[in-house]
Write a protein that holds these residues in place. Structure first.
Motif, PDB file in Angstrom:
ATOM      1  N   GLY A 200      10.967  16.289  26.485  1.00 47.08           N
ATOM      2  CA  GLY A 200      11.796  17.612  26.533  1.00 47.08           C
ATOM      3  C   GLY A 200      12.962  17.217  28.013  1.00 47.08           C
ATOM      4  N   MET A 201      12.493  16.455  28.758  1.00 49.85           N
ATOM      5  CA  MET A 201      13.412  16.144  30.039  1.00 49.85           C
ATOM      6  C   MET A 201      14.394  14.961  29.927  1.00 49.85           C
ATOM      7  N   ILE A 202      14.229  14.304  28.685  1.00 50.43           N
ATOM      8  CA  ILE A 202      15.241  13.136  28.464  1.00 50.43           C
ATOM      9  C   ILE A 202      16.648  13.822  28.211  1.00 50.43           C
ATOM     10  N   ASP A 203      17.647  13.437  28.882  1.00 50.21           N
ATOM     11  CA  ASP A 203      19.118  13.822  28.471  1.00 50.21           C
ATOM     12  C   ASP A 203      20.094  12.866  28.538  1.00 50.21           C
ATOM     13  N   ASP A 204      21.336  13.082  28.643  1.00 49.74           N
ATOM     14  CA  ASP A 204      22.374  12.108  28.640  1.00 49.74           C
ATOM     15  C   ASP A 204      22.595  11.351  29.879  1.00 49.74           C
ATOM     16  N   ASP A 205      22.225  11.956  30.743  1.00 54.05           N
ATOM     17  CA  ASP A 205      22.203  11.321  32.291  1.00 54.05           C
ATOM     18  C   ASP A 205      21.032  10.411  32.577  1.00 54.05           C
ATOM     19  N   THR A 206      19.933  10.275  31.795  1.00 50.42           N
ATOM     20  CA  THR A 206      18.815   9.543  32.347  1.00 50.42           C
ATOM     21  C   THR A 206      18.971   8.213  31.919  1.00 50.42           C
ATOM     22  N   SER A 207      18.678   7.621  33.054  1.00 48.80           N
ATOM     23  CA  SER A 207      18.517   5.895  32.837  1.00 48.80           C
ATOM     24  C   SER A 207      17.323   5.658  32.507  1.00 48.80           C
ATOM     25  N   CYS A 208      16.165   6.007  32.606  1.00 47.94           N
ATOM     26  CA  CYS A 208      14.837   5.663  32.244  1.00 47.94           C
ATOM     27  C   CYS A 208      13.779   6.735  32.481  1.00 47.94           C
ATOM     28  N   VAL A 209      12.605   6.396  31.709  1.00 53.96           N
ATOM     29  CA  VAL A 209      11.621   7.082  31.813  1.00 53.96           C
ATOM     30  C   VAL A 209      10.423   6.383  32.178  1.00 53.96           C
ATOM     31  N   VAL A 210       9.685   6.595  33.308  1.00 56.42           N
ATOM     32  CA  VAL A 210       8.716   5.594  33.901  1.00 56.42           C
ATOM     33  C   VAL A 210       7.263   6.369  33.513  1.00 56.42           C
ATOM     34  N   VAL A 211       6.495   5.400  32.975  1.00 57.42           N
ATOM     35  CA  VAL A 211       5.069   6.173  32.864  1.00 57.42           C
ATOM     36  C   VAL A 211       4.059   4.697  33.154  1.00 57.42           C
ATOM     37  N   GLN A 212       2.799   5.499  33.479  1.00 56.50           N
ATOM     38  CA  GLN A 212       1.710   4.541  33.620  1.00 56.50           C
ATOM     39  C   GLN A 212       0.880   4.336  32.682  1.00 56.50           C
ATOM     40  N   TYR A 213       0.399   3.247  32.253  1.00 53.21           N
ATOM     41  CA  TYR A 213      -0.552   3.101  31.067  1.00 53.21           C
ATOM     42  C   TYR A 213      -1.648   2.009  31.515  1.00 53.21           C
ATOM     43  N   PRO A 214      -2.758   2.364  31.363  1.00 52.81           N
ATOM     44  CA  PRO A 214      -3.285   3.832  31.533  1.00 52.81           C
ATOM     45  C   PRO A 214      -2.932   4.426  32.732  1.00 52.81           C
ATOM     46  N   ASP A 215      -2.756   5.870  32.914  1.00 54.42           N
ATOM     47  CA  ASP A 215      -2.291   6.489  34.005  1.00 54.42           C
ATOM     48  C   ASP A 215      -3.212   6.542  35.115  1.00 54.42           C
ATOM     49  N   ILE A 216      -2.584   7.267  36.234  1.00 53.22           N
ATOM     50  CA  ILE A 216      -3.649   7.361  37.448  1.00 53.22           C
ATOM     51  C   ILE A 216      -4.960   8.038  37.163  1.00 53.22           C
ATOM     52  N   LEU A 217      -4.890   8.838  36.201  1.00 53.61           N
ATOM     53  CA  LEU A 217      -6.191   9.487  35.986  1.00 53.61           C
ATOM     54  C   LEU A 217      -7.257   8.601  35.034  1.00 53.61           C
ATOM     55  N   GLY A 218      -6.403   7.532  34.502  1.00 52.29           N
ATOM     56  CA  GLY A 218      -7.240   6.858  33.415  1.00 52.29           C
ATOM     57  C   GLY A 218      -6.856   7.170  32.028  1.00 52.29           C
ATOM     58  N   ARG A 219      -6.051   8.269  31.827  1.00 55.22           N
ATOM     59  CA  ARG A 219      -5.691   8.308  30.472  1.00 55.22           C
ATOM     60  C   ARG A 219      -4.606   7.607  29.585  1.00 55.22           C
ATOM     61  N   ILE A 220      -4.999   7.392  28.400  1.00 49.77           N
ATOM     62  CA  ILE A 220      -4.251   6.628  27.645  1.00 49.77           C
ATOM     63  C   ILE A 220      -3.375   7.232  26.379  1.00 49.77           C
ATOM     64  N   SER A 221      -2.303   6.867  26.253  1.00 46.13           N
ATOM     65  CA  SER A 221      -1.539   7.740  25.552  1.00 46.13           C
ATOM     66  C   SER A 221      -0.700   6.712  24.665  1.00 46.13           C
ATOM     67  N   ASP A 222      -0.349   7.100  23.324  1.00 46.88           N
ATOM     68  CA  ASP A 222       0.476   6.277  22.343  1.00 46.88           C
ATOM     69  C   ASP A 222       1.936   6.378  22.829  1.00 46.88           C
ATOM     70  N   LEU A 223       2.753   5.425  23.287  1.00 43.59           N
ATOM     71  CA  LEU A 223       4.152   5.492  24.069  1.00 43.59           C
ATOM     72  C   LEU A 223       5.187   5.413  22.772  1.00 43.59           C
ATOM     73  N   SER A 224       4.767   5.601  21.522  1.00 41.99           N
ATOM     74  CA  SER A 224       5.664   4.961  20.420  1.00 41.99           C
ATOM     75  C   SER A 224       6.707   6.355  20.274  1.00 41.99           C
TER      76      SER A 224
END
Length: 452
Positions: A200-224
């Motif tokens: 929901g935060m991605i707009d026309d000014d966004t260069s990139c979205v940075v995610v950790q995989y698995p993340d800092i809490l150990g959670r795993i998400s589908d990035l597709s």
């Protein structure tokens, strides 16, 4: 003979050229609390070599090594078994001094090591290409943000709340000098990552979205879905992997559409080493290769048709690019990269998958056991070898008390996020193949006593 190239007048002329009155002015960006105002307290100004050796040995004796206690610390640096053969091979003379081959035509061995390393990294991360290593995972993360800015001509990066706060800190430090706008959040102690919020935060000014995989809490998400949302807005998806062993069990970020994948390679072939040196991993889609920092070794043939290797791309400031370089902190960790590549070669695909399975099985058993401790709640039901517990009290004092008992219980979220009271009860626990069932039982019993 003594070599004193600079006179006081030389130094003053250099300081004047950069508009600094004193040498201390050069350190203005270092927080005052981190600067020394005088000699280190407790150290004599002069001492014999024997006295220094005794003193330093006494200080070193205060350390508790990872192998000397039940060890559950992770959050970006993990205790794994490194075969003795790795250390033996990297200490061979032809490898030990490996560094940047400024005359590549006479450094075929080093270049071949780099080529093999790149191939392994690209296959592991699921990217088309990978470079010949970076300084570490945190600086590689920043380099990815800078690379996204060059590609998209935009300067707003969205950083997931699940990104390691140390990585965020490095990015913030660098962004002060580049003009990048970093939109940062902290994680919530919930089972699912913040993927929907990021989309929901991605707009026309966004260069990139940075995610950790698995993340800092150990959670795993589908990035597709996130990758598709980035593509729709012509932004890039940057995935950060701090535990590469996980990719022996879960789908790689590149397979799910990540444009740039970076990470910390320490888990494979490189010991904890009290925080470094480590080795950064960096891969991307082939169409972005000319914006990739660092160096890339390519395969070719010589005049006699024999297989050979050469630096194909080298856009570092130390080479011909100078101020037009894609980066000036892309220091290569070739010896650590060699250790990484040797360990990966010894494992092979089958061995890596077996290692990943051992990690996940051990972590699953540990999570189930610790969740039975009264008052303890398992926050992350799906994870690889690292999970988050919610304690009934603040985690930091609990971790300290367990450390006093000789148990390194994990990383308290209060330490990583000291200003966020909502995370104070969180405890991140890592379990690898080096963790025994006895270690888990020791932690569970001690934790129950401390919480009683």
């Amino acid at each position: 003979m003594r070599y004193l190239p600079l006179t006081p007048n030389d130094r003053q002329a250099m300081l004047a050229a950069v508009s600094a009155a004193t040498i201390d002015d050069l350190f203005a960006d270092v927080p005052e609390s981190a600067r020394l105002s005088g000699p280190i307290a407790g150290l004599p100004m002069h001492a014999s070599e024997l006295a220094v050796e005794r003193h330093m040995s006494k200080l070193a004796g205060k350390n508790l090594s990872a192998g000397a206690a039940p060890f559950f610390i992770g959050c970006g640096a993990y205790r794994h078994h490194v075969p003795a053969s790795v250390d033996h091979i990297i200490q061979r003379g032809e490898f030990l001094t490996a560094y940047t081959p400024y005359q590549p035509e006479i450094a075929q061995g080093t270049l071949q090591v780099m080529f093999e390393f790149q191939t392994q990294v690209a296959r592991l991360l699921g990217t088309d290409v990978a470079n010949a290593s970076m300084y570490d995972g945190s600086t590689a993360c920043w380099e990815a943000i800078g690379m996204a800015r060059r590609i998209t001509k935009r300067a707003k990066a969205i950083l997931s709340g699940g990104l390691h706060p140390h990585y965020v800190s490095v990015a913030n430090t660098m962004a002060k000098y580049t003009g990048d706008l970093l939109v940062v959040a902290t994680p919530d102690l919930v089972a699912e990552p913040d993927t929907a919020r990021l989309i929901g935060m991605i707009d026309d000014d966004t260069s990139c979205v940075v995610v950790q995989y698995p993340d800092i809490l150990g959670r795993i998400s589908d990035l597709s879905d996130l990758a598709a949302a980035c593509q729709a807005k012509k932004a890039l998806l940057v995935a950060v992997v701090t535990e590469p062993v996980a990719l022996g069990a879960i789908k790689s970020p590149g397979e799910m559409g990540a444009d740039i994948v970076v990470g910390e390679g320490q888990s494979i072939g490189v010991g904890l080493q009290f925080g470094g040196p480590y080795v950064g991993l960096f891969g991307c889609k082939e169409k972005y290769v000319r914006q990739m920092p660092g160096r890339l070794t390519g395969e070719t043939v010589d005049a006699e048709g024999k297989r050979g290797f050469v630096l194909t791309l080298s856009t570092r400031e130390q080479h011909i690019r100078r101020e037009k370089a894609t980066s000036n902190i892309c220091t290569s960790s070739v010896l650590c990269a060699l250790a990484w590549s040797i360990h990966m070669t010894l494992l092979g695909e089958k061995g890596l998958r077996q290692l990943a399975a051992l990690n996940h099985a051990g972590a699953s058993a540990a999570a189930a056991r610790l969740a039975r401790v009264p008052g303890v709640e398992l926050v992350t039901p799906a994870f690889f070898n690292e999970f988050t517990l919610k304690l009934p009290v603040e985690a930091r004092p609990v971790v300290r008390e367990l450390a006093d008992r000789g148990i390194l219980a994990g990383v308290s979220l209060g330490r990583l996020y000291p200003d966020d009271a909502a995370l104070a009860n969180g405890l991140v626990v890592a379990v690898t193949e080096t963790t025994s069932a006895e270690d888990v039982e020791t932690l569970a019993a001690a934790l129950q006593e401390v919480l009683a």
